[in-house]
Design an enzyme around this catalytic site. Structure first.
Site, PDB file in Angstrom:
ATOM      1  N   CYS A  30      88.093   2.515  -2.886  1.00  0.00           N
ATOM      2  CA  CYS A  30      87.423   1.448  -3.622  1.00  0.00           C
ATOM      3  C   CYS A  30      86.045   1.972  -4.032  1.00  0.00           C
ATOM      4  CB  CYS A  30      87.286   0.204  -2.745  1.00  0.00           C
ATOM      5  SG  CYS A  30      86.441  -1.153  -3.570  1.00  0.00           S
ATOM      6  N   LEU A  31      85.963   2.378  -5.282  1.00  0.00           N
ATOM      7  CA  LEU A  31      84.710   2.861  -5.852  1.00  0.00           C
ATOM      8  C   LEU A  31      84.692   2.364  -7.285  1.00  0.00           C
ATOM      9  CD1 LEU A  31      82.158   4.625  -5.501  1.00  0.00           C
ATOM     10  CD2 LEU A  31      83.524   6.573  -6.247  1.00  0.00           C
TER      11      LEU A  31
END
Length: 184
Positions: free
Chosen positions: A115-116
């Protein structure tokens, strides 16, 4: 990497001798590969000290691995491997990134999903992928997941984030246990 760059130069030099409109598909180099030739050179010159990029095949700049060895925080002393695949539609779409090292992290699942925000093709907050972003942004973003972008408020691995909220010391111990078993 020099091989692809040399090929690009050779191909550019060979075009001048061709008749207008003639093309030889064996000499075509994709836009992605042209961009990557420049971006990889810039990336190698500007890698964070905690990162190392490796290209298993010098002719395939679109597939490489990144090693991140944080020098501070919860993940200090670990060595985390990422696989980066740059799709043909790059730079209109982001690279596909996966963490190969099992890790206890709020923004990385144990299966390697990450999750970026800058890796999101579409982002509500406007921080997702844009054609102006480069591989350097991706590498610095991945590196920052271990320091200032460590985000417990918007986790992908909810169990890790809740663990941190419940008991920070036990969270630290579990992270160190994962490093000892998977990230050396």
């Amino acid at each position: 990497m020099l091989t692809l760059a040399s090929k690009l130069k050779k191909d550019d030099g060979g075009k001048t001798g061709r008749a207008s409109g003639a093309s030889d598909s064996t000499h075509r180099v994709s836009i992605r590969d042209r961009l990557l030739t420049k971006e990889v050179a810039e990336l190698e010159a500007n890698l964070p000290s905690t990162c190392k990029a490796s290209f298993p095949d010098e002719n395939k700049l679109h597939h490489f691995q990144l090693s991140v060895s944080p020098d501070e925080g919860y993940y200090q002393s670990g060595k985390f491997q990422f696989e980066i695949d740059v799709p043909e539609a790059y730079n209109m779409v982001p690279p596909k990134v996966r963490c190969l090292t099992r890790i206890w992290h709020p923004n990385i699942t144990e299966n390697g999903e990450i999750c970026l925000s800058l890796l999101r093709e579409h982002s509500i907050d406007g921080t997702g992928w844009a054609p102006t972003r480069t591989l350097k942004d991706v590498v610095w973003g991945l590196n920052s997941l271990f320091t200032d972008l460590l985000n417990f408020d918007d986790p992908l691995n909810i169990d890790a984030a809740e663990h941190h909220l419940r008991d920070k010391e036990d969270f630290r111990n579990k992270v160190q246990d994962y490093i000892k078993h998977y990230a050396r």
